[in-house]
Design an enzyme around this catalytic site. Structure first.
Site, PDB file in Angstrom:
ATOM      1  N   ASP A   1       7.673   6.465 -17.178  1.00 32.66           N
ATOM      2  CA  ASP A   1       6.615   5.658 -16.572  1.00 32.66           C
ATOM      3  C   ASP A   1       5.392   5.657 -17.481  1.00 32.66           C
ATOM      4  O   ASP A   1       5.183   6.598 -18.257  1.00 32.66           O
ATOM      5  CB  ASP A   1       6.190   6.254 -15.222  1.00 32.66           C
TER       6      ASP A   1
ATOM      7  N   ARG B   1      10.419  -1.514 -19.572  1.00 27.30           N
ATOM      8  CA  ARG B   1      10.142  -2.060 -18.238  1.00 27.30           C
ATOM      9  C   ARG B   1       8.747  -2.664 -18.326  1.00 27.30           C
ATOM     10  O   ARG B   1       7.793  -1.954 -18.669  1.00 27.30           O
ATOM     11  CB  ARG B   1      10.152  -0.966 -17.169  1.00 27.30           C
TER      12      ARG B   1
END
Ligand SMILES: Cc1cc2nc3c(=O)[nH]c(=O)nc-3n(C[C@H](O)[C@H](O)[C@H](O)COP(=O)(O)OP(=O)(O)OC[C@H]3O[C@@H](n4cnc5c(N)ncnc54)[C@H](O)[C@@H]3O)c2cc1C
Length: 327
Positions: A150, A200
């Site tokens: 992340d 992502r």
């Protein structure tokens, strides 16, 4: 702050200004540890959190993912926690992720894992963080699985990218998250594509100053669209993580025009958000992965979800009124 009116200012306060004030307030509150202890003890906020969080334990997450898999979605497990300040906590978080990979394998779940580097001790020591991340990547590799790193606030962007790019050479089973609100992201997308690191793409969930990030949502959206195209053309299995109908349509359209097969990319969405859209995309034949957070450290995660959509607060207030009446 752009919304602050001064004696000389003649601009009227608009509803959008109120939303911006709320957004900034929630992001500010997400860092207040004292408040975290108070809020997490309240039954009402805990019930709001459970709209967005699968539960406190790995068992709860496994149950949620089993249901998602049965209906066709894949998942990414996030054991909530960030900005740990003690080595012991970072090691415990690492063991938790290793346990998650064992459960994914033993239950044959279609799921990978998302990790925050500050949960693995990035604030304590980069060497510790690298050691712990490498342990997770190694086990994931043995189990033929994948780890998504992340992306956190901009203070961590360079360190996160450096670590991922370095470890990717040994463990190609890791990917990163890039945020379209940062000016630098166009270049980072090009770097990631060149290194064949999976990306992502998100808009970005932290409070960033105008020196590093686009202040206007329209610019953030435009960059997302531009970077989406670069990832579809040159990236390795990119993921587009948004609930924004317009950007999802733009992604579908671009992939269609360029004859990019539907199994060369995926959409990703957060657990409990826009379930209608999650269903629709699946029915249309797209791959959709649901990000499934679990654990007791849900306070900063909840604050970011409130910041994205302050209307979620109305849900909380309505529940409070209902509970008061029922008492
Ligand atoms: C799978 C996934 C992983 C992510 N990982 C990261 C990360 O590593 N780093 C990072 O900075 N950010 C991450 N994010 C968060 C992201 O940056 C955005 O803050 C978040 O997705 C909201 O932006 P949006 O693209 O959905 O668009 P928006 O324009 O914010 O929202 C579009 C629509 O989606 C719905 N919506 C959006 N948010 C909410 C909400 N909280 N509650 C209810 N409805 C909502 C609303 O209908 C809204 O109109 C992630 C998001 C997803 C989906």
């Amino acid at each position: 702050m752009p919304w602050r009116s001064t004696a000389r200012s003649t601009r009227r306060f608009r509803p959008r200004d109120a939303v911006e004030v709320l957004r900034a307030s929630f992001l500010y509150l997400s860092h207040r540890r004292g408040l975290q202890r108070f809020v997490t003890r309240q039954r009402l906020t805990a019930s709001l959190a459970h709209r967005f969080v699968a539960g406190d334990r790995l068992d709860d997450a496994v149950q949620a993912v089993t249901k998602l898999n049965r209906r066709g979605w894949s998942a990414s497990l996030d054991h909530l926690g960030e900005n740990v300040s003690e080595e012991k906590a970072a090691r415990v978080a690492t063991d938790d992720y290793l346990a998650a990979f064992e459960r994914i394998a033993s239950e044959r779940l279609n799921a990978n894992v998302s990790v925050k580097l500050t949960q693995l001790g990035l604030d304590i020591s980069p060497d510790l963080c690298q050691e712990l991340l490498a342990r997770i990547l190694q086990r994931a590799q043995q189990l033929d699985n994948f780890v998504r790193i992340d992306m956190e606030g901009s203070a961590y962007t360079q360190r996160t990218l450096d670590l991922v790019l370095a470890l990717h050479q040994r463990y190609p089973n890791c990917g990163v998250v890039l945020q379209s609100y940062l000016y630098r992201t166009v270049d980072d997308v090009a770097r990631a594509n060149e290194a064949k690191v999976r990306v992502r793409l998100v808009k970005g969930a932290y409070h960033e100053p105008p020196e590093v990030a686009f202040p206007k949502k329209a610019d953030v959206d435009a960059k997302f669209a531009e970077e989406m195209q670069q990832l579809l053309l040159h990236g390795d299995y990119p993921a587009f993580a948004t609930h924004d109908d317009r950007l999802i349509e733009a992604t579908k359209q671009f992939a269609h025009e360029r004859h990019i097969p539907l199994d060369r990319f995926e959409f990703q969405m957060l657990y409990g958000i826009r379930r209608d859209l999650q269903v629709r995309l699946l029915r249309e034949g797209y791959r959709v992965r649901i990000y499934v957070p679990y654990g007791t450290e849900w306070y900063p995660y909840l604050m970011r979800r409130l910041a994205e959509r302050p209307a979620n607060l109305l849900f909380l207030i309505r529940s409070m009124i209902r509970e008061r009446r029922a008492a």
